[in-house]
Design an enzyme around this catalytic site. Structure first.
Site, PDB file in Angstrom:
ATOM      1  N   GLY A  69       2.076-115.803  38.117  1.00  0.00           N
ATOM      2  CA  GLY A  69       1.623-115.261  39.024  1.00  0.00           C
ATOM      3  C   GLY A  69       0.162-115.626  39.323  1.00  0.00           C
ATOM      4  CB  ILE A  70      -2.874-113.955  40.650  1.00  0.00           C
ATOM      5  CG1 ILE A  70      -2.406-113.820  42.007  1.00  0.00           C
ATOM      6  CG2 ILE A  70      -4.363-114.427  40.514  1.00  0.00           C
ATOM      7  CD1 ILE A  70      -2.854-112.447  42.435  1.00  0.00           C
TER       8      ILE A  70
ATOM      9  CB  ALA B 176      -3.461-108.013  32.213  1.00  0.00           C
TER      10      ALA B 176
ATOM     11  CB  ILE C 260       1.479-103.092  35.499  1.00  0.00           C
ATOM     12  CG1 ILE C 260       0.561-101.830  34.880  1.00  0.00           C
ATOM     13  CG2 ILE C 260       1.642-104.102  34.380  1.00  0.00           C
ATOM     14  CD1 ILE C 260       1.269-100.828  33.846  1.00  0.00           C
TER      15      ILE C 260
ATOM     16  CG  ASP D   9       3.160 -98.742  43.708  1.00  0.00           C
ATOM     17  OD1 ASP D   9       2.316 -98.886  43.055  1.00  0.00           O
ATOM     18  OD2 ASP D   9       3.427 -99.776  44.657  1.00  0.00           O
TER      19      ASP D   9
ATOM     20  CD  GLN E  63      -0.472 -99.913  45.263  1.00  0.00           C
ATOM     21  OE1 GLN E  63      -1.494-100.083  45.726  1.00  0.00           O
ATOM     22  NE2 GLN E  63       0.171-100.626  44.586  1.00  0.00           N
TER      23      GLN E  63
ATOM     24  CE1 TYR F  29      -2.524-102.824  40.929  1.00  0.00           C
ATOM     25  CE2 TYR F  29      -3.448-102.702  43.173  1.00  0.00           C
ATOM     26  CZ  TYR F  29      -2.911-103.435  42.180  1.00  0.00           C
ATOM     27  OH  TYR F  29      -3.314-104.831  42.049  1.00  0.00           O
TER      28      TYR F  29
ATOM     29  N   PRO G 272      -8.171-109.612  45.737  1.00  0.00           N
ATOM     30  CG  PRO G 272      -6.819-110.329  44.039  1.00  0.00           C
ATOM     31  CD  PRO G 272      -7.980-109.314  44.361  1.00  0.00           C
ATOM     32  N   GLY G 273      -6.245-109.633  48.663  1.00  0.00           N
ATOM     33  CA  GLY G 273      -5.186-109.023  49.538  1.00  0.00           C
ATOM     34  C   GLY G 273      -3.946-109.438  48.903  1.00  0.00           C
TER      35      GLY G 273
HETATM   36  P1  NDP Z   1       2.142-110.302  38.202  1.00  0.00           P
HETATM   37  O1  NDP Z   1       3.042-109.003  38.095  1.00  0.00           O
HETATM   38  O2  NDP Z   1       2.994-111.471  38.821  1.00  0.00           O
HETATM   39  O3  NDP Z   1       1.663-110.784  36.619  1.00  0.00           O
HETATM   40  C1  NDP Z   1       0.867-109.800  35.760  1.00  0.00           C
HETATM   41  C2  NDP Z   1       0.546-110.460  34.539  1.00  0.00           C
HETATM   42  O4  NDP Z   1      -0.217-109.385  33.836  1.00  0.00           O
HETATM   43  C3  NDP Z   1       1.645-111.020  33.834  1.00  0.00           C
HETATM   44  O5  NDP Z   1       1.205-112.262  33.391  1.00  0.00           O
HETATM   45  C4  NDP Z   1       1.838-110.104  32.664  1.00  0.00           C
HETATM   46  O6  NDP Z   1       2.159-110.546  31.241  1.00  0.00           O
HETATM   47  C5  NDP Z   1       0.414-109.611  32.515  1.00  0.00           C
HETATM   48  N1  NDP Z   1       0.119-108.385  31.889  1.00  0.00           N
HETATM   49  C6  NDP Z   1       0.689-107.203  32.320  1.00  0.00           C
HETATM   50  N2  NDP Z   1       0.332-106.062  31.204  1.00  0.00           N
HETATM   51  C7  NDP Z   1      -0.266-106.787  30.302  1.00  0.00           C
HETATM   52  C8  NDP Z   1      -0.965-106.227  29.148  1.00  0.00           C
HETATM   53  N3  NDP Z   1      -0.899-105.034  28.628  1.00  0.00           N
HETATM   54  N4  NDP Z   1      -1.398-107.200  28.252  1.00  0.00           N
HETATM   55  C9  NDP Z   1      -1.581-108.455  28.690  1.00  0.00           C
HETATM   56  N5  NDP Z   1      -1.096-109.041  29.934  1.00  0.00           N
HETATM   57  C10 NDP Z   1      -0.430-107.986  30.685  1.00  0.00           C
HETATM   58  O7  NDP Z   1       0.905-110.015  38.883  1.00  0.00           O
HETATM   59  P2  NDP Z   1       0.290-110.737  40.118  1.00  0.00           P
HETATM   60  O8  NDP Z   1      -0.122-112.264  39.589  1.00  0.00           O
HETATM   61  O9  NDP Z   1       0.535-110.417  41.388  1.00  0.00           O
HETATM   62  O10 NDP Z   1      -1.289-110.101  39.790  1.00  0.00           O
HETATM   63  C11 NDP Z   1      -2.565-110.385  39.004  1.00  0.00           C
HETATM   64  C12 NDP Z   1      -3.553-109.573  39.030  1.00  0.00           C
HETATM   65  O11 NDP Z   1      -3.883-109.488  40.431  1.00  0.00           O
HETATM   66  C13 NDP Z   1      -3.152-108.071  38.735  1.00  0.00           C
HETATM   67  O12 NDP Z   1      -4.286-107.365  38.323  1.00  0.00           O
HETATM   68  C14 NDP Z   1      -2.897-107.384  40.190  1.00  0.00           C
HETATM   69  O13 NDP Z   1      -3.166-106.177  40.222  1.00  0.00           O
HETATM   70  C15 NDP Z   1      -3.865-108.175  40.917  1.00  0.00           C
HETATM   71  N6  NDP Z   1      -3.666-108.257  42.187  1.00  0.00           N
HETATM   72  C16 NDP Z   1      -2.593-108.900  42.810  1.00  0.00           C
HETATM   73  C17 NDP Z   1      -2.093-108.600  44.272  1.00  0.00           C
HETATM   74  C18 NDP Z   1      -0.925-109.373  44.759  1.00  0.00           C
HETATM   75  O14 NDP Z   1      -0.796-109.223  45.895  1.00  0.00           O
HETATM   76  N7  NDP Z   1      -0.296-109.936  43.980  1.00  0.00           N
HETATM   77  C19 NDP Z   1      -2.874-108.205  45.070  1.00  0.00           C
HETATM   78  C20 NDP Z   1      -4.046-107.680  44.489  1.00  0.00           C
HETATM   79  C21 NDP Z   1      -4.678-107.622  43.199  1.00  0.00           C
HETATM   80  P3  NDP Z   1       3.778-110.867  31.232  1.00  0.00           P
HETATM   81  O15 NDP Z   1       3.919-112.038  32.000  1.00  0.00           O
HETATM   82  O16 NDP Z   1       3.550-111.313  29.900  1.00  0.00           O
HETATM   83  O17 NDP Z   1       4.506-109.899  31.694  1.00  0.00           O
END
Ligand code: NDP
Length: 240
Positions: free
Chosen positions: A13-14, A83, A85, A88, A144, A147, A177-178
């Site tokens: 992801g991001i 990181a 999650i 919702d 949310q 969140y 981020p949006g």
């Molecule tokens: P993803 O669900 O694609 O990825 C989430 C990441 O967080 C994964 O790498 C996951 O690890 C990791 N993670 C979750 N729980 C834990 C933990 N307890 N310890 C360590 N790592 C953890 O999310 P996004 O890439 O979409 O989001 C990344 C960030 O950006 C988040 O904080 C999200 O809230 C924020 N965000 C995202 C938006 C979006 O539109 N996508 C918008 C605004 C904010 P693993 O791969 O092992 O599961």
């Protein structure tokens, strides 16, 4: 330039885009993850970036994880708290566990990780911390409360720690981020997503690389006058 950068949730992801951008810019990246073991190993194979498994919501695991990174790669100069999650539900249907998990994973993780690196950053008089917030922490979002509360908390945390770090060349900023095209957003029902995109003035979802670009800007040595700020990267959806 300080070289070692830790990115929580840095293998997909991001976070993956952030890890790759930092790596390409010459930083030594430690990409953390929690549960997606296979994806993390594929990421490592494709990029050569080191991967480190620990739970960012658990203080003891963060202490042990950072100690391993420091031993293997050197002291941490850059920390990206990415990181996160979602769990919702409207409040009247939300289980306590959904509240608790989201607060711990999205907000307590920032405390945990910052606490584990801050003393070393202060001693070395250098640090760049970037916390990934959210448009939904700025504007709120139906379904949310957990969140939005966690992400809103990140913005307050950022401003407070920025004041503490300012005299030690430690900058602390947030990115809000949006909606970005990752697995997190692909979990949103398609009809809801269409309505969301219709409200984004640039007419598309964000790309993970759009967020990575903002991280690179904030962690640069030359960005030492930028601290306590929240950079919105949302295609004009919310102007705050
Ligand atoms: P993803 O669900 O694609 O990825 C989430 C990441 O967080 C994964 O790498 C996951 O690890 C990791 N993670 C979750 N729980 C834990 C933990 N307890 N310890 C360590 N790592 C953890 O999310 P996004 O890439 O979409 O989001 C990344 C960030 O950006 C988040 O904080 C999200 O809230 C924020 N965000 C995202 C938006 C979006 O539109 N996508 C918008 C605004 C904010 P693993 O791969 O092992 O599961």
């Amino acid at each position: 330039m300080e070289r070692v950068a830790v990115v929580t949730g840095g293998t997909r992801g991001i976070g993956r885009a952030i890890s790759e951008a930092l790596n390409e810019a010459g930083y030594t990246v430690a990409a953390n993850y929690i549960s997606s073991v296979e994806k993390a190993e594929i990421f490592h194979g494709e990029t050569g970036i080191s991967i480190h498994r620990w739970d960012a919501s658990d203080f003891g695991e963060c202490q042990a994880g950072i100690a391993r990174v420091v031993e293997e790669l050197g002291p941490v100069g850059i920390l990206v708290n990415n990181a996160g999650i979602t769990r919702d539900a409207t409040l009247h249907k939300m289980a306590f566990e959904s509240w608790d998990q989201v607060i711990h994973t999205n907000l307590t993780s920032c405390f945990n990780m910052c606490r584990c690196v801050i003393e070393s950053m202060r001693q070395r008089a250098f640090g760049r911390i970037v916390n990934i917030g959210s448009i939904n922490g700025q504007a709120g979002q139906y379904g949310q409360v957990n969140y939005a509360a966690a992400k809103s908390g990140i913005h307050g945390f950022t401003k407070a720690l920025a004041q503490e770090g300012a005299g030690k060349n430690i900058t602390v900023n947030a990115i809000a981020p949006g909606y970005v095209d990752t697995e997190m957003v692909r979990a949103v029902p398609e009809d809801v997503l269409e309505k969301i995109i219709a409200r984004i003035p640039v007419g598309r979802l964000g790309r993970a690389e759009d967020i990575a670009r903002a991280v690179l800007f904030l962690v640069a040595d030359e960005s030492d006058f930028i601290t306590g700020s929240t950079l919105s990267v949302n295609g004009g959806q919310h102007m705050y």
